[in-house]
Scaffold this motif. Structure first.
Motif, PDB file in Angstrom:
ATOM      1  N   PRO A 104       0.496  -0.914  -0.081  1.00 43.93           N
ATOM      2  CA  PRO A 104      -0.229   0.072   0.317  1.00 43.93           C
ATOM      3  C   PRO A 104       0.789   1.235   0.047  1.00 43.93           C
ATOM      4  O   PRO A 104       2.119   1.076   0.301  1.00 43.93           O
ATOM      5  CB  PRO A 104      -1.106  -0.203   1.323  1.00 43.93           C
ATOM      6  CG  PRO A 104      -0.163  -0.963   1.974  1.00 43.93           C
ATOM      7  CD  PRO A 104       0.582  -1.947   1.533  1.00 43.93           C
ATOM      8  N   VAL A 105       0.185   2.095  -0.598  1.00 40.56           N
ATOM      9  CA  VAL A 105       1.010   3.417  -0.329  1.00 40.56           C
ATOM     10  C   VAL A 105       1.875   4.089   0.437  1.00 40.56           C
ATOM     11  O   VAL A 105       2.485   4.303   0.662  1.00 40.56           O
ATOM     12  CB  VAL A 105       0.078   4.178  -1.068  1.00 40.56           C
ATOM     13  CG1 VAL A 105      -0.750   4.776  -0.372  1.00 40.56           C
ATOM     14  CG2 VAL A 105       0.834   5.821  -1.960  1.00 40.56           C
ATOM     15  N   GLU A 106       1.287   3.933   1.476  1.00 39.13           N
ATOM     16  CA  GLU A 106       1.966   4.579   3.211  1.00 39.13           C
ATOM     17  C   GLU A 106       3.112   3.683   3.269  1.00 39.13           C
ATOM     18  O   GLU A 106       4.164   3.971   3.869  1.00 39.13           O
ATOM     19  CB  GLU A 106       0.700   4.585   3.723  1.00 39.13           C
ATOM     20  CG  GLU A 106       0.051   5.391   3.801  1.00 39.13           C
ATOM     21  CD  GLU A 106      -1.274   5.336   3.219  1.00 39.13           C
ATOM     22  OE1 GLU A 106      -1.069   3.727   2.593  1.00 39.13           O
ATOM     23  OE2 GLU A 106      -2.350   6.001   2.870  1.00 39.13           O
ATOM     24  N   ALA A 107       2.797   2.069   2.962  1.00 43.59           N
ATOM     25  CA  ALA A 107       3.910   1.096   3.811  1.00 43.59           C
ATOM     26  C   ALA A 107       5.817   1.174   2.065  1.00 43.59           C
ATOM     27  O   ALA A 107       6.531   0.880   3.036  1.00 43.59           O
ATOM     28  CB  ALA A 107       3.501   0.127   3.540  1.00 43.59           C
ATOM     29  N   ALA A 108       4.841   1.731   1.075  1.00 40.84           N
ATOM     30  CA  ALA A 108       5.854   1.930   0.332  1.00 40.84           C
ATOM     31  C   ALA A 108       6.680   3.658  -0.135  1.00 40.84           C
ATOM     32  O   ALA A 108       7.603   3.634   0.077  1.00 40.84           O
ATOM     33  CB  ALA A 108       5.231   2.049  -1.309  1.00 40.84           C
ATOM     34  N   LEU A 109       6.282   4.186   0.957  1.00 40.00           N
ATOM     35  CA  LEU A 109       6.356   5.574   0.513  1.00 40.00           C
ATOM     36  C   LEU A 109       7.089   5.824   1.590  1.00 40.00           C
ATOM     37  O   LEU A 109       7.133   6.596   2.568  1.00 40.00           O
ATOM     38  CB  LEU A 109       5.788   6.349   1.018  1.00 40.00           C
ATOM     39  CG  LEU A 109       5.142   6.817  -1.417  1.00 40.00           C
ATOM     40  CD1 LEU A 109       4.513   8.090  -1.372  1.00 40.00           C
ATOM     41  CD2 LEU A 109       6.132   6.531  -2.217  1.00 40.00           C
ATOM     42  N   ASP A 110       7.995   4.933   2.786  1.00 41.23           N
ATOM     43  CA  ASP A 110       8.984   5.042   2.911  1.00 41.23           C
ATOM     44  C   ASP A 110      10.416   4.498   3.384  1.00 41.23           C
ATOM     45  O   ASP A 110      10.253   3.242   2.360  1.00 41.23           O
ATOM     46  CB  ASP A 110       8.840   3.517   4.798  1.00 41.23           C
ATOM     47  CG  ASP A 110       9.312   4.242   6.049  1.00 41.23           C
ATOM     48  OD1 ASP A 110      10.471   3.281   5.907  1.00 41.23           O
ATOM     49  OD2 ASP A 110       8.535   4.077   6.568  1.00 41.23           O
ATOM     50  N   PRO A 111      11.133   5.182   3.832  1.00 43.89           N
ATOM     51  CA  PRO A 111      12.706   5.249   3.849  1.00 43.89           C
ATOM     52  C   PRO A 111      13.152   3.463   3.239  1.00 43.89           C
ATOM     53  O   PRO A 111      13.679   2.576   2.854  1.00 43.89           O
ATOM     54  CB  PRO A 111      13.515   5.467   4.216  1.00 43.89           C
ATOM     55  CG  PRO A 111      12.868   6.585   4.956  1.00 43.89           C
ATOM     56  CD  PRO A 111      10.676   5.735   4.651  1.00 43.89           C
ATOM     57  N   GLU A 112      12.690   2.214   3.865  1.00 46.04           N
ATOM     58  CA  GLU A 112      12.810   0.977   4.776  1.00 46.04           C
ATOM     59  C   GLU A 112      12.444   0.350   3.892  1.00 46.04           C
ATOM     60  O   GLU A 112      12.943  -0.867   3.670  1.00 46.04           O
ATOM     61  CB  GLU A 112      11.966   1.077   5.653  1.00 46.04           C
ATOM     62  CG  GLU A 112      13.217   1.669   7.166  1.00 46.04           C
ATOM     63  CD  GLU A 112      14.283   1.655   7.208  1.00 46.04           C
ATOM     64  OE1 GLU A 112      14.562   0.393   7.535  1.00 46.04           O
ATOM     65  OE2 GLU A 112      14.780   2.317   7.681  1.00 46.04           O
ATOM     66  N   ALA A 113      11.484   0.796   3.211  1.00 43.66           N
ATOM     67  CA  ALA A 113      10.984  -0.234   1.668  1.00 43.66           C
ATOM     68  C   ALA A 113      12.024   0.203   0.391  1.00 43.66           C
ATOM     69  O   ALA A 113      11.580  -0.405  -0.345  1.00 43.66           O
ATOM     70  CB  ALA A 113       9.868  -0.042   1.518  1.00 43.66           C
ATOM     71  N   GLU A 114      12.515   0.826   0.331  1.00 45.62           N
ATOM     72  CA  GLU A 114      13.500   1.038  -1.105  1.00 45.62           C
ATOM     73  C   GLU A 114      14.062  -0.061  -1.222  1.00 45.62           C
ATOM     74  O   GLU A 114      14.900  -0.256  -2.412  1.00 45.62           O
ATOM     75  CB  GLU A 114      14.300   2.368  -1.173  1.00 45.62           C
ATOM     76  CG  GLU A 114      12.914   3.540  -0.796  1.00 45.62           C
ATOM     77  CD  GLU A 114      13.669   5.204  -0.713  1.00 45.62           C
ATOM     78  OE1 GLU A 114      15.079   5.114  -1.386  1.00 45.62           O
ATOM     79  OE2 GLU A 114      12.914   5.813  -1.769  1.00 45.62           O
ATOM     80  N   SER A 115      14.643  -0.974   0.346  1.00 41.99           N
ATOM     81  CA  SER A 115      15.924  -1.697  -0.320  1.00 41.99           C
ATOM     82  C   SER A 115      15.584  -2.503  -0.878  1.00 41.99           C
ATOM     83  O   SER A 115      16.466  -3.858  -1.008  1.00 41.99           O
ATOM     84  CB  SER A 115      16.587  -1.505   0.987  1.00 41.99           C
ATOM     85  OG  SER A 115      15.501  -2.003   2.274  1.00 41.99           O
ATOM     86  N   ARG A 116      14.171  -2.550  -1.650  1.00 44.54           N
ATOM     87  CA  ARG A 116      14.209  -4.361  -2.178  1.00 44.54           C
ATOM     88  C   ARG A 116      14.703  -4.879  -3.339  1.00 44.54           C
ATOM     89  O   ARG A 116      14.705  -4.140  -4.334  1.00 44.54           O
ATOM     90  CB  ARG A 116      12.554  -4.626  -1.831  1.00 44.54           C
ATOM     91  CG  ARG A 116      11.294  -4.198  -0.864  1.00 44.54           C
ATOM     92  CD  ARG A 116       9.894  -4.134  -1.260  1.00 44.54           C
ATOM     93  NE  ARG A 116       9.856  -2.445  -1.445  1.00 44.54           N
ATOM     94  CZ  ARG A 116       8.841  -2.354  -1.820  1.00 44.54           C
ATOM     95  NH1 ARG A 116       7.752  -3.100  -2.555  1.00 44.54           N
ATOM     96  NH2 ARG A 116       8.473  -0.881  -2.176  1.00 44.54           N
ATOM     97  N   PRO A 117      15.138  -6.159  -3.480  1.00 42.48           N
ATOM     98  CA  PRO A 117      15.599  -6.034  -4.995  1.00 42.48           C
ATOM     99  C   PRO A 117      14.279  -5.854  -6.347  1.00 42.48           C
ATOM    100  O   PRO A 117      13.198  -6.297  -5.598  1.00 42.48           O
ATOM    101  CB  PRO A 117      16.020  -7.902  -4.451  1.00 42.48           C
ATOM    102  CG  PRO A 117      14.586  -8.085  -3.191  1.00 42.48           C
ATOM    103  CD  PRO A 117      14.446  -7.094  -2.730  1.00 42.48           C
TER     104      PRO A 117
END
Length: 252
Positions: free
Chosen positions: A126-139
């Motif tokens: 969901p958008v609130e979870a994706a727009l979080d710096p911690e979610a950027e490191s996904r492969p």
């Protein structure tokens, strides 16, 4: 290339989801401009090491029809903006190139980027979870996508990537275009054309929203406030680098 090249070279290097397609389309309508082909997928030639070695092959492949009235070749590849390799290779191949950088409010850019990733089937958070710096490191699938589809936030901290291009090409060669100004200020696109050595051309169609994405998506007030605050320091550094305020972007 044998002898001096009578046609100038430009690159729209980014940033992603910032209106680069609208700018490229407006330039393509100009009778003195030819855009690199194909438009989609973007050429991204200079992401590959060694791409600067054969300029003639690059020109023949991506600009097959350059008439006598053409003054400017232009490639749009937005993955270049964050690439040291691309910046260095473009400088080596075209040391006099003009660089166009289109930027927009990073909160709106992040939302547009998220929406695009959803439409491409690479995002399920969901958008609130994706727009979080911690979610950027996904492969991600690096064979299919040249740069991470999840850098919604860090890709909007423009100033570090911009400095790479300013330091490499010099301030006179780099045009920084704020999308909101381009839309709101009459004559702004004519200024861009003039800086590229072009005669006045067709008016920029401000109503067009290329690659806008299907459907509307809004952020809740809390998420929007969090993002505005998260970008505040980077936006301030960018304004200082540009030597002017960016009044049309949201401020904390």
């Amino acid at each position: 290339m044998a002898g001096p090249d009578p046609v100038a070279q430009a690159f729209i290097v980014g940033a992603q989801r910032c209106g680069t397609t609208s700018v490229a389309t407006a330039l393509e309508r100009h009778p003195q401009v030819v855009l690199a082909q194909p438009r989609r997928p973007e050429p991204k030639v200079f992401l590959r090491p060694g791409a600067d070695a054969d300029v003639d092959a690059y020109l023949a492949r991506h600009y097959p029809d350059v008439g006598s009235d053409i003054r400017l070749r232009c490639e749009k590849s937005t993955s270049y903006f964050e690439s040291d390799v691309a910046c260095a290779q473009i400088r080596a191949a075209f040391p006099e190139a003009r660089i166009l950088v289109v930027l927009r409010d990073p909160v709106e850019r992040a939302l547009s980027h998220y929406r695009f990733s959803r439409e491409q089937g690479v995002e399920d958070l969901p958008v609130e979870a994706a727009l979080d710096p911690e979610a950027e490191s996904r492969p991600w699938d690096t064979d299919a996508i040249s740069v991470s589809p999840y850098r919604y936030l860090s890709r909007g901290r423009y100033v570090d990537d911009l400095r790479r291009w300013l330091e490499t090409f010099g301030r006179e060669a780099v045009q920084v275009i704020i999308l909101e100004d381009l839309i709101a200020v009459p004559g702004r696109f004519a200024d861009i054309e003039a800086a590229l050595g072009l005669d006045p051309g067709p008016a920029f169609a401000v109503h067009e929203r290329h690659n806008a994405g299907e459907g509307e998506m809004a952020l809740d007030d809390g998420t929007r406030a969090r993002l505005v605050a998260w970008f505040a320091d980077a936006n301030a550094d960018l304004a200082e680098e540009l030597g002017r305020p960016i009044d049309r972007w949201a401020h904390a």
